[in-house]
Motif scaffolding. Structure first.
Motif, PDB file in Angstrom:
ATOM      1  N   TRP A  38       0.838  -1.205   0.000  1.00  0.00           N
ATOM      2  CA  TRP A  38       0.000   0.000   0.000  1.00  0.00           C
ATOM      3  C   TRP A  38       0.870   1.252   0.000  1.00  0.00           C
ATOM      4  N   THR A  39       0.483   2.221  -0.812  1.00  0.00           N
ATOM      5  CA  THR A  39       1.143   3.520  -0.824  1.00  0.00           C
ATOM      6  C   THR A  39       0.328   4.492   0.020  1.00  0.00           C
ATOM      7  N   VAL A  40       1.011   5.217   0.878  1.00  0.00           N
ATOM      8  CA  VAL A  40       0.353   6.217   1.721  1.00  0.00           C
ATOM      9  C   VAL A  40       0.971   7.575   1.410  1.00  0.00           C
ATOM     10  N   THR A  53       8.076   3.404  -5.006  1.00  0.00           N
ATOM     11  CA  THR A  53       7.358   4.405  -4.215  1.00  0.00           C
ATOM     12  C   THR A  53       8.221   5.592  -3.826  1.00  0.00           C
ATOM     13  N   ASP A  54       9.431   5.676  -4.362  1.00  0.00           N
ATOM     14  CA  ASP A  54      10.318   6.789  -4.050  1.00  0.00           C
ATOM     15  C   ASP A  54      10.200   7.834  -5.155  1.00  0.00           C
ATOM     16  N   VAL A  86       5.025   7.929   1.079  1.00  0.00           N
ATOM     17  CA  VAL A  86       5.696   8.786   0.106  1.00  0.00           C
ATOM     18  C   VAL A  86       6.394   9.933   0.832  1.00  0.00           C
ATOM     19  N   ARG A  87       7.673  10.103   0.535  1.00  0.00           N
ATOM     20  CA  ARG A  87       8.439  11.179   1.161  1.00  0.00           C
ATOM     21  C   ARG A  87       8.128  12.508   0.478  1.00  0.00           C
ATOM     22  N   TYR A 116       2.585  15.728  -9.897  1.00  0.00           N
ATOM     23  CA  TYR A 116       2.794  14.485  -9.164  1.00  0.00           C
ATOM     24  C   TYR A 116       2.734  14.710  -7.651  1.00  0.00           C
ATOM     25  N   SER A 117       3.107  15.904  -7.203  1.00  0.00           N
ATOM     26  CA  SER A 117       3.062  16.179  -5.769  1.00  0.00           C
ATOM     27  C   SER A 117       1.763  16.865  -5.353  1.00  0.00           C
TER      28      SER A 117
END
Length: 642
Positions: free
Chosen positions: A30-32, A188-189, A223-224, A256-257
Motif C-alpha cells: 500500500w502507498t500512503v 514508491t520513491d 511517500v516522502r 505528481y506532488s
C-alpha cells in the motif's frame, strides 16, 4: 498451508512457489501519501508463454480462485502496450499506484523494453516481471534463449538494466524477499522511481520455499515529501526577491506532488508568470492571469518572450529537457540565474545551477510563498505579462477557428474536439506533430486533463495509455488523438477496450504518412524523404506522391468491434467532427473517429527552436541551405550555467 517454523520466536511460514509468494506480496502493498492510501500494485497485466505460464500464470489463477479481486488480472494484445497502460494509470494516480506486467521468455520479455525506457524517462513507476531461462541450466539452450559464447549467463532480460531504475534477478528462491522489498522502495520513491524490473527464471518461478507469513502481510510505503533545506531556501529567496523579470517553469513534479493549488496561490500573491513543460500542463488553468502557456521548442510566443527576458528562472519539478530549454536557446538574458527545485537532486543540479533546492514541489512552493510574503513583481512587468498573454490568446483563437477548407488542418481538428469537450476530459497523446500543436493550443481546464507522454515521445502509446487513464479514473472521458503513423505502430489494444468494456474516444487523424517527421525532414533539407505513405515505383524505387496506399484504417478499427464514425472531407467537416465527438461522448463503448487532414497546414509558430544537426556537407541544394539556417540559429544557444 501455514505451519510453525520456530515456536519460540513465534514465526510461521507458508509453503508456496516463488511466483505465488510474489503475487501475494504485491497484493498487500500500500502507498500512503498524506491522507491518501491506495494499492501500490492495482493489478497485473500478462501475456503468457513458456517461462511464465506455469509460474506467474498459475499463481494468478490460484489467487483469483481462492481470493477473487485480491490481485486483478488483465489481458493485453502486446507486451509493450501492457507497460503503456501501467504508465498511463500511474500518471493519472500521481505516481501513487501502478500495475505489474508479466511476459514470457525471449521475445515476450524483449517487447517490454520500449515501455521500460518510456517509464524511466518519464519518472513514472511500473513493475516489470519478464521471464528468464533456466537458472539451473538443466535444459540448455532452451527455446528463445540467447547464446553468448563469451558470457553464457547473459540473457534478454539483461537488456532491461540500462532502461530500468532498478533491476535484479531471482536466481534462487531465497532471494525473493530482499529483491521484492528493494523493488517496492524504488517504485514508491518520488526521486528514484521509473521502471522496476525483476527477472524471473522459469524454473525458479515454480520452485517452492517456506515463506514467512510476515512477508505476506499488508505493508505501507509512505511517500516522502521533503521540505527545502534552510540554507538552500534562503539563497533562492534572496535571488528571487532581487529579480526584475522572474519566470517559473512548471514541470510534471508540480502535478505528481499535488502542488497545483500551492502554485496558484504563490503566483497570485507575487505575480510571477508561469510557463509549462509538456508534463507540467495543467499546473494552472489556461486562462489564469499568470499562465503564459507552453515554454520551449513547442512553446507559445508569450512564454518564450518572457523566458528570453527572465533574469531568474525558477524551475519546479522539471527535468529541463531540450524541448523545455529550446535546446538551451530559450533563456537569453546575460547572467540569468536558475533556481532549480526538484525532489531529485539529479534534476535540481541541472545546467550547473548554483541555486538547487532539493525538495518536494508542494512543500517547496509553500516555503517560497512564505518567504516571499509582501513581495510582488513590478507594475511594468505585470503589464508586460498581460499583453503577451492577450496577444497569444488571440493567436490561438484564430488557429482553432474553422477555415471552411476541403481538408482540415490539425489546429482546426484540435479546435473542434476541444469545443465539445468537458473540463474534466483527459486528452491523451504522445508522438508526431500533435504534441507540438497541443502544447501550444490545447486549453487545459483541469490539472489532470492533459496527458501527453513527451519524455520518450513513444509512437503507439496513445491507445494503450488512454486505457490506463480510463482504468485510473472511469468517471472521465478519455480523448485519444493519434496520427495514422502512430496508430499503425500499436492499435491492437482496441481489442482490449472492447473485451473489457473500457470506453475511450479515439480521434484518428489520417495524414497518409509521418506528418511531424515530414516537416522536420524539410527543415533539415531532406525533402520529406521516406515520410509519405505512397506506393513504390518498382523501377525507380521512389514512393510516388500520386499513388496513395489503399489502406482503410476505419475498416481496421471496425474489424476489432469498435464503433467507427468517418468524417469526410468538405466544408462541413468541422461541424461533422464536433457532432461525432458529441455522439462518442454519449456512447458507453469505445468509438473511433476517422478524419482526413492536410499535413501541410501547421499550427502557429511560438518562437521556439529545437537543435537537430544538419549534414555539414552535401551535394543537395536543400541540405546546404538548411545547414546555413542551422548555423545561424544555433548561435542563440547558451551554456545555461546559473
Amino acid at each position: 498451508m501455514t505451519r510453525p517454523n520456530d515456536p519460540e520466536a513465534g514465526v510461521s511460514t507458508r509453503r508456496m512457489t516463488v511466483a505465488q509468494a510474489l503475487m501475494m506480496f504485491l497484493a498487500n502493498q500500500w502507498t500512503v501519501d498524506g491522507d491518501v492510501r491506495e494499492r501500490t500494485i492495482a493489478g497485473t497485466f500478462g501475456i503468457f508463454g513458456h517461462g511464465n505460464v506455469a509460474g506467474v500464470g498459475q499463481a494468478l489463477l490460484q489467487l483469483h480462485t481462492e481470493q477473487p479481486g485480491l490481485m486483478p488480472y488483465h489481458q493485453a494484445r502486446n507486451e509493450q502496450a501492457m507497460v503503456h497502460q501501467a504508465v498511463g494509470y500511474a500518471r493519472m494516480r500521481r505516481r501513487r499506484a501502478t500495475f505489474a506486467a508479466t511476459a514470457s521468455v525471449g521475445p515476450g520479455a524483449a517487447n517490454m523494453l520500449t515501455g521500460a525506457a518510456m517509464a524511466t524517462a518519464n519518472r513514472l513507476p511500473v513493475l516489470l516481471l519478464p521471464s528468464d531461462t533456466f537458472a539451473t541450466r538443466v535444459a540448455d539452450p532452451v527455446l528463445q534463449q540467447l547464446e553468448h559464447p563469451h558470457d553464457p549467463g547473459m540473457q534478454v532480460t539483461d537488456a532491461f538494466r540500462p532502461v530500468s531504475r532498478f533491476f535484479d534477478r531471482v536466481q534462487r528462491p531465497e532471494q525473493l524477499f530482499s529483491i521484492a522489498l528493494a523493488a517496492m522502495r524504488v517504485l514508491t520513491d518520488p526521486a528514484e522511481t521509473g521502471a522496476v524490473t525483476i527477472a524471473l527464471p522459469e524454473d525458479v518461478q515454480a520452485e517452492a520455499l517456506d515463506v514467512p507469513v510476515e512477508f505476506l502481510q499488508p505493508r505501507e510505503w509512505h511517500v516522502r515529501r521533503p521540505v527545502p533545506e534552510p540554507g538552500e531556501l534562503a539563497r533562492a529567496l534572496e535571488v528571487i526577491r532581487a529579480a526584475e523579470r522572474p519566470f517559473i517553469v512548471a514541470g510534471g513534479g508540480v502535478l505528481y506532488s499535488g502542488a497545483e493549488d500551492a502554485l496558484r496561490s504563490v503566483v497570485q500573491a507575487t505575480g510571477i508568470p508561469v510557463g509549462a513543460t509538456q508534463a507540467g500542463v495543467g499546473s494552472l488553468p489556461w486562462d489564469h492571469a499568470q499562465y503564459a502557456g507552453a515554454v520551449g521548442a513547442t512553446g507559445t510566443t508569450a512564454a518564450n518572450a518572457l523566458a528570453a527576458e527572465a533574469d531568474v528562472v525558477i524551475g519546479i519539478g522539471t527535468r529541463y529537457s531540450d524541448f523545455t530549454t529550446a535546446s538551451r536557446s530559450a533563456f537569453q538574458r546575460a547572467g540569468v540565474r536558475f533556481v532549480n527545485m526538484n525532489v531529485a537532486s539529479f534534476d535540481a543540479y541541472k545546467h550547473g545551477s548554483q541555486l538547487p533546492v532539493v525538495s518536494d514541489a508542494r512543500r517547496g512552493i509553500e516555503a517560497l510563498e512564505a518567504g516571499l510574503t509582501g513581495w510582488h513583481v513590478t507594475a511594468d512587468y505585470a503589464r508586460r505579462i498581460a499583453v503577451e498573454k492577450s496577444e497569444w490568446d488571440a493567436v490561438v483563437d484564430r488557429a482553432l477557428a474553422p477555415t471552411g477548407g476541403e481538408l482540415l488542418g490539425q489546429p482546426e481538428i484540435i479546435g473542434a474536439v476541444h469545443s465539445v469537450s468537458d473540463p474534466t476530459d483527459v486528452l491523451v497523446q504522445a508522438a508526431g506533430s500533435l504534441p507540438g500543436d497541443l502544447h501550444k493550443l490545447w486549453r487545459v481546464r483541469d490539472p489532470l486533463g492533459y496527458h501527453v507522454e513527451y519524455a520518450f515521445s513513444t509512437m503507439g502509446y496513445e491507445i494503450a495509455g488512454g486505457l490506463g487513464v480510463r482504468r485510473a479514473d472511469p468517471d472521465r472521458d478519455v480523448l485519444v488523438l493519434v496520427g495514422d503513423g502512430s496508430y499503425l505502430m500499436l492499435h491492437t489494444e482496441l481489442v482490449t477496450a472492447v473485451a473489457e468494456g473500457l470506453k475511450i474516444i479515439v480521434v484518428l487523424i489520417q495524414n497518409h504518412g509521418y506528418a511531424s517527421i515530414g516537416h522536420l525532414s524539410e527543415t533539415v533539407g531532406s525533402e520529406r524523404f521516406g515520410t509519405k505513405y505512397r506506393a513504390q515505383d518498382p523501377e525507380t524505387l521512389d514512393f510516388v506522391d500520386e499513388r496513395f496506399v489503399p489502406v482503410d484504417l476505419a475498416a481496421n478499427a471496425r474489424s476489432y468491434g469498435v464503433d467507427v464514425i468517418e468524417v469526410h472531407p468538405g466544408p462541413d467537416a468541422v461541424r461533422d467532427l464536433r457532432a461525432a465527438v458529441r455522439r462518442a461522448k454519449q456512447s458507453v463503448t469505445t468509438t473511433l473517429i476517422h478524419v482526413d487532414a492536410d499535413p501541410l497546414r501547421y499550427g502557429p509558430d511560438g518562437g521556439g527552436w529545437w537543435d537537430v544537426p544538419v549534414a555539414a556537407a552535401s551535394t543537395l541544394t536543400s541540405t546546404r541551405e538548411a545547414r546555413a539556417d542551422y548555423e545561424r540559429l544555433r548561435t542563440a544557444q547558451r551554456p545555461l550555467l546559473g
